[in-house]
Design an enzyme around this catalytic site. Structure first.
Site, mmCIF file in Angstrom:
data_model
loop_
_atom_site.group_PDB
_atom_site.id
_atom_site.type_symbol
_atom_site.label_atom_id
_atom_site.label_comp_id
_atom_site.label_asym_id
_atom_site.label_seq_id
_atom_site.Cartn_x
_atom_site.Cartn_y
_atom_site.Cartn_z
ATOM 1 N N CYS A 17 -62.109 95.199 -26.708
ATOM 2 C CA CYS A 17 -62.409 96.475 -27.355
ATOM 3 C C CYS A 17 -63.516 96.225 -28.373
ATOM 4 O O CYS A 17 -63.292 95.554 -29.384
ATOM 5 C CB CYS A 17 -61.164 97.042 -28.031
ATOM 6 S SG CYS A 17 -61.456 98.597 -28.905
ATOM 7 N N CYS B 299 -66.151 104.334 -27.689
ATOM 8 C CA CYS B 299 -65.606 103.178 -26.970
ATOM 9 C C CYS B 299 -66.678 102.104 -26.994
ATOM 10 O O CYS B 299 -67.749 102.281 -26.393
ATOM 11 C CB CYS B 299 -65.243 103.557 -25.532
ATOM 12 S SG CYS B 299 -64.778 102.157 -24.486
#
Length: 274
Positions: A78, A212
């Protein structure tokens, strides 16, 4: 079971960071991330020593970012979470100085903290894969580019009207189904000019998020392949913007992601026992 937590975000992609030695259970992750009954977040972060993580065969003394999606599932990587994790490590004294290596399920990543509040993170090798993928959503379909950023992505380059009209609360689907056996993050992208794009994303395990990090890298790699321009690419997301720079690497691109990382609050939370 009371523990200390921090709440942070990177361009609106928000995380609960829990300070405890034992890994969170899936039920605890879902509870923490619930935006009505918990603290609310797109995922959780936890700092473990790499040597405590099963199957880790690198430096055991590195800090390991244990990242979980809001639904309790484990994610490989991430980018926004890594920037927030870096800010947390620095603010809690777990690292000193402006640079460090961090272990993740996608490998070791290097972090750099900047004076203006930005954090840069290396994202490893980004691979543009040759599989033919079709994304289907709301009775429409688009060809997509399959990208590996340590986790799976499908990038759709389309127009402004399409991006603004999509409902991404529900996950898009893809064909063939076998191309993403464990799910995928799906990005819809509009090119703004020769070095910037806008993007919306449905994140696997979390739904639509305001940003994201790995998705912005996947988008930059897609645009570099389409245009020949390796960046910097400015990627605008609902939560702000980040900058992705690419350089040639074996079988793909080496990527650096730079953007803000903010710790908003800290406190105590009583976790459910399960």
């Amino acid at each position: 079971m009371t523990t200390t937590f921090w709440k942070g975000h990177g361009t609106g992609n928000d995380f609960v960071i829990v300070d405890r030695p034992a890994p969170l259970t899936s039920e605890q992750v879902r509870w923490l991330c619930h935006r009505r009954f918990g603290i609310g977040a797109d995922g959780t972060l936890q700092a473990l020593r790499a040597g405590e993580v099963a199957d880790w065969d690198g430096d055991p003394d590195l800090w390991f970012m244990d990242y979980r999606n809001a639904d309790g599932t484990i994610a490989e990587m991430c980018g926004n979470g890594l920037r927030v994790f870096a800010r947390y490590l620095a603010q809690t004294g777990r690292i000193t100085g402006d640079e460090a290596d961090v272990a993740t399920r996608a490998g070791v990543r290097h972090i750099t903290l900047h004076d203006n509040g930005d954090v840069s993170v290396t994202m490893g090798t980004v691979r543009v894969e040759n599989d033919e993928v079709t994304i289907e959503h709301q009775e429409r379909w688009w060809p997509a580019c399959k990208i590996d950023v340590g986790n799976p992505h499908a990038v759709v380059v389309t127009d402004h009207t399409t991006i603004t009209s999509l409902n991404l609360d529900e996950s898009p689907t893809w064909r063939p189904r076998s191309v993403f056996p464990h799910g995928a993050n799906v990005e819809f992208v509009e090119q703004l000019d020769g070095h910037s794009v806008s993007m919306r994303v449905h994140e696997r395990g979390s739904g639509e998020t305001m940003s994201c990090g790995t998705g912005t890298v996947a988008v930059a790699a897609t645009m570099a392949t389409r245009t020949g321009h390796r960046g910097p690419w400015t990627v605008h997301v609902p939560g702000g913007h980040v900058i992705v720079t690419l350089s040639p690497a074996d079988n793909g691109y080496a990527a650096v992601l730079r953007g803000p990382a903010v710790i908003l609050a800290t406190g105590k939370v009583s976790l459910p026992e399960k």
